[in-house]
Design a protein around this motif. Structure first.
Motif, PDB file in Angstrom:
ATOM      1  N   LEU A  84       0.776  -1.351   0.024  1.00 39.33           N
ATOM      2  CA  LEU A  84      -0.309  -0.034   0.051  1.00 39.33           C
ATOM      3  C   LEU A  84       0.976   1.298  -0.089  1.00 39.33           C
ATOM      4  N   ALA A  85       0.489   2.353  -0.854  1.00 42.97           N
ATOM      5  CA  ALA A  85       1.442   3.435  -0.977  1.00 42.97           C
ATOM      6  C   ALA A  85       0.811   4.551   0.392  1.00 42.97           C
ATOM      7  N   PHE A  86      -0.044   4.186   1.364  1.00 46.36           N
ATOM      8  CA  PHE A  86      -0.309   4.987   2.538  1.00 46.36           C
ATOM      9  C   PHE A  86      -0.532   4.102   3.857  1.00 46.36           C
ATOM     10  N   GLN A  87      -0.788   4.614   4.788  1.00 48.50           N
ATOM     11  CA  GLN A  87      -1.146   3.814   5.886  1.00 48.50           C
ATOM     12  C   GLN A  87      -2.799   4.191   6.169  1.00 48.50           C
ATOM     13  N   PRO A  88      -3.438   3.173   6.045  1.00 49.88           N
ATOM     14  CA  PRO A  88      -4.897   3.344   5.971  1.00 49.88           C
ATOM     15  C   PRO A  88      -5.409   3.561   7.675  1.00 49.88           C
ATOM     16  N   GLN A  89      -6.227   4.475   7.590  1.00 50.38           N
ATOM     17  CA  GLN A  89      -6.865   4.984   9.085  1.00 50.38           C
ATOM     18  C   GLN A  89      -8.273   5.272   8.770  1.00 50.38           C
ATOM     19  N   ASP A  90      -9.104   4.874   9.993  1.00 53.01           N
ATOM     20  CA  ASP A  90     -10.466   5.096  10.070  1.00 53.01           C
ATOM     21  C   ASP A  90     -10.655   6.463   9.569  1.00 53.01           C
ATOM     22  N   GLY A  91     -11.966   6.524   8.765  1.00 59.54           N
ATOM     23  CA  GLY A  91     -12.466   7.791   8.409  1.00 59.54           C
ATOM     24  C   GLY A  91     -11.933   8.377   7.102  1.00 59.54           C
ATOM     25  N   ILE A  92     -11.049   7.720   6.569  1.00 55.52           N
ATOM     26  CA  ILE A  92     -10.524   8.010   5.176  1.00 55.52           C
ATOM     27  C   ILE A  92     -11.364   7.505   4.204  1.00 55.52           C
ATOM     28  N   GLU A  93     -11.623   8.285   3.028  1.00 49.07           N
ATOM     29  CA  GLU A  93     -12.437   7.564   1.992  1.00 49.07           C
ATOM     30  C   GLU A  93     -11.415   7.049   0.965  1.00 49.07           C
ATOM     31  N   VAL A  94     -11.736   5.835   0.391  1.00 41.75           N
ATOM     32  CA  VAL A  94     -10.858   5.182  -0.369  1.00 41.75           C
ATOM     33  C   VAL A  94     -11.378   4.444  -1.454  1.00 41.75           C
ATOM     34  N   ILE A  95     -10.860   4.219  -2.516  1.00 40.35           N
ATOM     35  CA  ILE A  95     -11.393   3.139  -3.691  1.00 40.35           C
ATOM     36  C   ILE A  95     -10.497   1.798  -3.395  1.00 40.35           C
ATOM     37  N   ALA A  96     -11.181   0.777  -3.215  1.00 38.94           N
ATOM     38  CA  ALA A  96     -10.656  -0.452  -3.061  1.00 38.94           C
ATOM     39  C   ALA A  96     -10.775  -1.400  -4.106  1.00 38.94           C
ATOM     40  N   THR A  97      -9.811  -2.010  -4.582  1.00 37.30           N
ATOM     41  CA  THR A  97      -9.957  -2.912  -5.708  1.00 37.30           C
ATOM     42  C   THR A  97      -9.765  -4.235  -5.243  1.00 37.30           C
ATOM     43  N   GLY A  98     -10.709  -5.173  -5.578  1.00 41.96           N
ATOM     44  CA  GLY A  98     -10.530  -6.673  -5.152  1.00 41.96           C
ATOM     45  C   GLY A  98     -11.456  -7.629  -5.708  1.00 41.96           C
ATOM     46  N   ARG A  99     -11.681  -8.759  -4.982  1.00 42.87           N
ATOM     47  CA  ARG A  99     -12.679  -9.618  -5.438  1.00 42.87           C
ATOM     48  C   ARG A  99     -13.641  -9.921  -4.348  1.00 42.87           C
ATOM     49  N   VAL A 100     -15.058 -10.187  -4.736  1.00 42.85           N
ATOM     50  CA  VAL A 100     -15.803 -10.333  -3.743  1.00 42.85           C
ATOM     51  C   VAL A 100     -16.035 -11.894  -3.473  1.00 42.85           C
ATOM     52  N   THR A 101     -16.215 -12.410  -1.970  1.00 42.91           N
ATOM     53  CA  THR A 101     -16.110 -13.804  -1.803  1.00 42.91           C
ATOM     54  C   THR A 101     -17.005 -14.004  -0.521  1.00 42.91           C
ATOM     55  N   THR A 102     -17.273 -14.988  -0.255  1.00 38.12           N
ATOM     56  CA  THR A 102     -18.049 -15.411   1.008  1.00 38.12           C
ATOM     57  C   THR A 102     -16.995 -15.879   1.985  1.00 38.12           C
ATOM     58  N   TYR A 103     -17.508 -15.825   3.221  1.00 40.74           N
ATOM     59  CA  TYR A 103     -16.871 -16.630   4.433  1.00 40.74           C
ATOM     60  C   TYR A 103     -17.679 -17.566   4.929  1.00 40.74           C
ATOM     61  N   PRO A 104     -17.876 -18.684   4.527  1.00 37.40           N
ATOM     62  CA  PRO A 104     -18.769 -19.542   5.254  1.00 37.40           C
ATOM     63  C   PRO A 104     -18.687 -19.797   6.688  1.00 37.40           C
TER      64      PRO A 104
END
Length: 459
Positions: A84-104
């Protein structure tokens, strides 16, 4: 409405006519749902606000993305967190790229985040302000922490890219103003890993020992050319700010152009508007320095000359008021002459008196008087010697007496009890001593009529 009625209810499940489908297990259903979701939603990009971000001991990170309508859980695996190019923090608006899955295991769907970016410059500035407030709250930007820069550093360390105009501008300006020993620690100044390299370079300079093979800098310049806020973001990273604040060597921050400001500028001991200005702040102009030294030398010489002149004037004034030597020493010389004359007369009188005393004493020392005193002293001495001889215990031995002493102490024994207690004694006769042994009480008496060989021995 359900097709089943109360009449269809059974206690034990039974197959019904026409129903060929076997019942699914919970796990089978979960896997079917997982395949459907993953096939329907391959890679997606979600815009949302980070909530509940935490990184666990395994290195993975868990969070939730939310907006005004819904919330979705997210997971960032360890390898993706480090990219990651930055340190994630609560309250920050981001655009996340990934895949949707389930957790049985929890019957929920989630997104496996592979890449995350800030949702525009507004989100970037919000992240910057949050980090700035956090570090300021720790006191990393306090003025009391700032160190004074050395006036003329012998060694200057530069943390920057080894290529580009920045290092050339710094070296040229130092050469023009005051040539110095410069050590360049090459780093990346933007992109992945650049913040870690800059922080490591600062800590590396700080770790150099005094007198080591690589000279320890007296001053460090952290420099980079201008750029967008994204280009300069490495100098807003927490790891860089903490490295600057914790460095024992004074640091000048020269990141970007005059209008650019990074958190590194707040943590540094001095901010320069440009890298060239940093070189100007680091050293004085050599010509000006020489002129200043020459001016100080002239002023020192003038002060010394003025002091010498004033001292000579004071000395001359004192000489004028001090009395002449003859005037000072005249009374002492006269007093010395008077004392010498009195001393000579006193000695003569003393010799005369002493001679008279000697004559009177010599008249009292006539030979006849000395002879009478000598004869009287001899008689007293002879009488004393006769008394001493009369008291000599050995004199009685000539008259048939015997002196008894204990062995080996030599103490004289004067009673029978003491003699019996001694046991071993010495009998002193006129012609010599004889050792004897005292028998215990009750021994057979000595018979003068018997043969001496048959008598009990007293010796």
């Amino acid at each position: 409405m359900s097709d089943f009625t109360s009449e269809d209810a059974r206690l034990v499940a039974e197959a019904t006519p026409g129903d060929n489908a076997a019942p699914l297990s919970v796990g089978e259903l979960a896997q079917k749902l997982k395949r459907v979701v993953e096939s329907e939603f391959g890679h997606v990009r979600l815009r949302g606000e980070i909530s509940g971000y935490k990184r666990v001991a395994s290195g993975h990170a868990y969070l939730a993305l939310k907006d005004g309508d819904a919330v979705i859980d997210g997971v960032i695996w360890k390898g993706s967190v480090g990219a990651l190019a930055f340190q994630p923090q609560d309250g920050i608006e981001v655009i996340a790229t990934g895949r949707v899955t389930t957790y049985p295991g929890r019957s929920k769907y989630q997104i496996i985040i592979e890449r995350m970016e800030l949702a525009g410059e507004g989100a970037l500035m919000a992240l910057l302000e949050k980090l700035k407030a956090k570090l300021a709250g720790e006191g990393l930007f306090d003025g009391a922490r700032k160190k004074r820069l050395p006036y003329l550093p012998r060694v200057i360390g530069v943390v920057t890219s080894p290529t580009g105009a920045v290092i050339r501008d710094i070296l040229h300006r130092l050469e023009d103003r005051c040539p110095s020993h410069v050590i360049v620690w090459p780093v990346k100044v933007q992109g992945d890993g650049s913040a870690a390299e800059v922080a490591a370079a600062i800590r590396g300079f700080d770790a150099l020992p005094e007198g080591g093979p690589v000279p320890r800098p007296d001053l460090v310049i952290v420099a980079r050319g201008g750029g967008s806020i994204e280009d300069l973001w490495s100098f807003n990273e927490e790891v860089v700010v903490r490295a600057i604040a914790g460095c024992a060597i004074p640091i000048i921050s020269a990141v970007g152009h005059e209008t650019d400001t990074t958190l590194a500028d707040y943590a540094a001991d001095l901010r320069a508007p440009t890298p060239t200005a940093a070189a100007e702040m680091a050293v004085p102009v050599l010509a000006d320095l020489r002129l200043t030294i020459a001016s100080h030398a002239n002023r020192t010489e003038q002060c010394a000359r003025r002091y010498h002149e004033r001292a000579r004037e004071r000395l001359e004034a004192l000489v004028r008021v001090i009395p002449k030597r003859d005037a000072l020493l005249g009374p002492q010389r006269q007093r010395l002459d008077d004392t010498a004359a009195r001393l000579s007369r006193g000695l003569e009188r003393r010799v005369t008196v002493a001679r008279g005393l000697l004559d009177r004493a010599g008249g009292a020392l006539r030979p006849a008087i000395l002879q009478r005193q000598h004869d009287a002293a001899r008689e007293r001495l002879e009488a004393t010697w006769r008394l001493v001889e009369s008291l000599d215990p050995n004199k009685l031995l000539d008259r048939g007496y015997v002196r008894v002493t204990a062995r080996p102490s030599g103490d004289t024994l004067v009673t029978a009890q003491a003699t019996r207690s001694a046991g071993a004694v010495t009998l002193h006769f006129r012609d010599g001593p004889v050792d004897a042994k005292v028998e215990r009480a009750g021994a057979k008496a000595y018979d003068r009529t018997r043969d001496p060989a048959d008598q009990p021995s007293l010796l």
